[in-house]
Scaffold this active site. Structure first.
Site, PDB file in Angstrom:
ATOM      1  N   GLU A  68      57.051 -16.369 -24.116  1.00  0.00           N
ATOM      2  CA  GLU A  68      58.123 -15.098 -23.642  1.00  0.00           C
ATOM      3  C   GLU A  68      58.608 -15.616 -22.360  1.00  0.00           C
ATOM      4  OE1 GLU A  68      58.508 -12.613 -25.478  1.00  0.00           O
ATOM      5  OE2 GLU A  68      57.072 -13.481 -26.975  1.00  0.00           O
ATOM      6  N   HIS A  71      61.731 -17.538 -23.150  1.00  0.00           N
ATOM      7  CA  HIS A  71      62.911 -16.532 -23.453  1.00  0.00           C
ATOM      8  C   HIS A  71      63.428 -15.651 -22.045  1.00  0.00           C
ATOM      9  CE1 HIS A  71      62.541 -16.498 -27.851  1.00  0.00           C
ATOM     10  NE2 HIS A  71      61.367 -15.909 -27.618  1.00  0.00           N
TER      11      HIS A  71
END
Length: 375
Positions: A68, A71
């Site tokens: 994550e 990202h």
């Protein structure tokens, strides 16, 4: 998704964990400690199995966070603000305050996570090449490599809301030069992929592994629903383009004076109003929170006579107080519970309740989405 526990900030990005992620950690430890490791290296103590399982579970949790973060950091580098990261049952969610401006930027942001997971798998694979490693450690590292490889490859499947679905969306956006058309096609691909996984899970449950099959059914069901929700949200965001909060709010709402007794407020305002939620204001007219009919109705007549409205007021988060000229699409990133107040010059001029939010979404989805010709 609201995290159950805040873990702090990483690179300036708030990171939290939903309680469901703890179930995943416990499940991983149970699978490794009672199944995978004892089967690979029998004859060792249960404490050793569980100790190694705990380390691997924490390492996998860290790899999810890295997925994550990839990202988030790429998004921030490309000019997209990052709200937060939340880890949960199905992996993680990186909340972005906005969207990529170009297809290339969207593809880079979307691909960063799966490539990070595949990089973890590759590094773990290299560790397995170290000679004379203890078999227990090698088995644990092999499981870690396999799970990250599966995670990376699965996320690259071409269907929303997976990362691969967003890569597909970026390609279609570039190919069609029409973001709305890409939205619809990527969402349809996600729904089709979800239905395929549900069917494959049912087949697996019947002929091979009931537990594995049911888990695949759950993933497929989630994907199908999430793809539909994402398609609707994208349609609504397009329909709200160019609109401001003043265009969608309930104007000049009835207010709840904080100093009134509840029974007096009921008699003079609540029973004559069509609202179910009321902004609570102080003597100057400044908002101090909101109160709902549901909260008021839970009081006995005696309590209503003794309680001030201020005592029932639910304080609102700072992002639930907006200005009339703020973009209307901003409410898509809020929970709207119990209300969003529109404030100008320190006074409440408008209100958006959960019921208003539903109306706004329906109206937005009915508007013709603007054509997007970004390269």
């Amino acid at each position: 998704m609201r995290p159950s526990l805040r873990l702090g900030n990483v690179a300036g990005i708030p990171v939290g964990i939903h309680w469901s992620a703890l179930l995943v950690i416990a499940l991983i430890m149970a699978v490794l400690g009672t199944g995978v490791l004892p089967a690979a290296v029998p004859g060792l103590s249960q404490g050793l199995y569980w100790g190694v399982a705990a380390v691997v579970a924490c390492a996998f949790f860290a790899s999810l966070l890295a997925h994550e973060l990839a990202h988030a950091l790429v998004a921030r580098r490309l000019g997209v603000r990052v709200g937060s990261i939340t880890l949960w049952l199905m992996g993680g969610i990186t909340e972005l305050d906005g969207e990529a401006r170009t297809p290339r930027a969207e593809a880079e942001i979307s691909a960063a996570g799966p490539l990070t997971s595949l990089a973890f798998a590759a590094v773990a694979g290299l560790v397995l090449l170290v000679p004379h490693s203890p078999l227990l450690i090698s088995s644990a590292v092999a499981w870690f490599a396999l799970v990250n490889a599966v995670l990376g490859l699965f996320n690259l499947l071409p269907g929303a809301p997976l990362d691969g679905g967003r890569v597909l969306h970026a390609f279609l956006w570039w190919r069609y030069r029409d973001r709305s058309r890409a939205d619809r096609t990527a969402a349809q691909a996600g729904q089709s992929l979800g239905m395929f996984l549900v069917a494959a899970g049912v087949l697996q449950a019947v002929v091979w592994s009931p537990v594995g099959g049911l888990w695949m059914v759950l993933i497929g069901w989630f994907m199908t629903g999430a793809a539909r929700a994402e398609a609707f949200a994208r349609s609504a965001r397009s329909g709200l383009t160019g609109l401001r909060m003043r265009d969608v709010m309930t104007s000049v709402p009835d207010l709840a004076p904080s100093w009134l007794k509840v029974d007096a407020f009921v008699a003079t305002v609540a029973l004559r109003s069509r609202q179910s939620v009321f902004p609570v204001v102080d003597f100057s007219g400044a908002p101090v929170g909101a109160v709902s009919l549901e909260t008021i109705s839970a009081l006995t007549p005696e309590q209503r006579a003794e309680t001030n409205v201020a005592q029932l007021a639910r304080k609102l988060p700072s992002d639930h107080v907006v200005a009339p000229d703020d973009p209307a699409a901003r409410i898509l990133d809020l929970s709207v519970e119990p209300a969003v107040l529109v404030v100008e010059n320190g006074h409440v001029t408008g209100l958006v309740t959960p019921a208003d939010f539903t109306r706004i979404l329906m109206q937005a989805s009915l508007r013709s989405p603007p054509r997007d010709d970004a390269p």
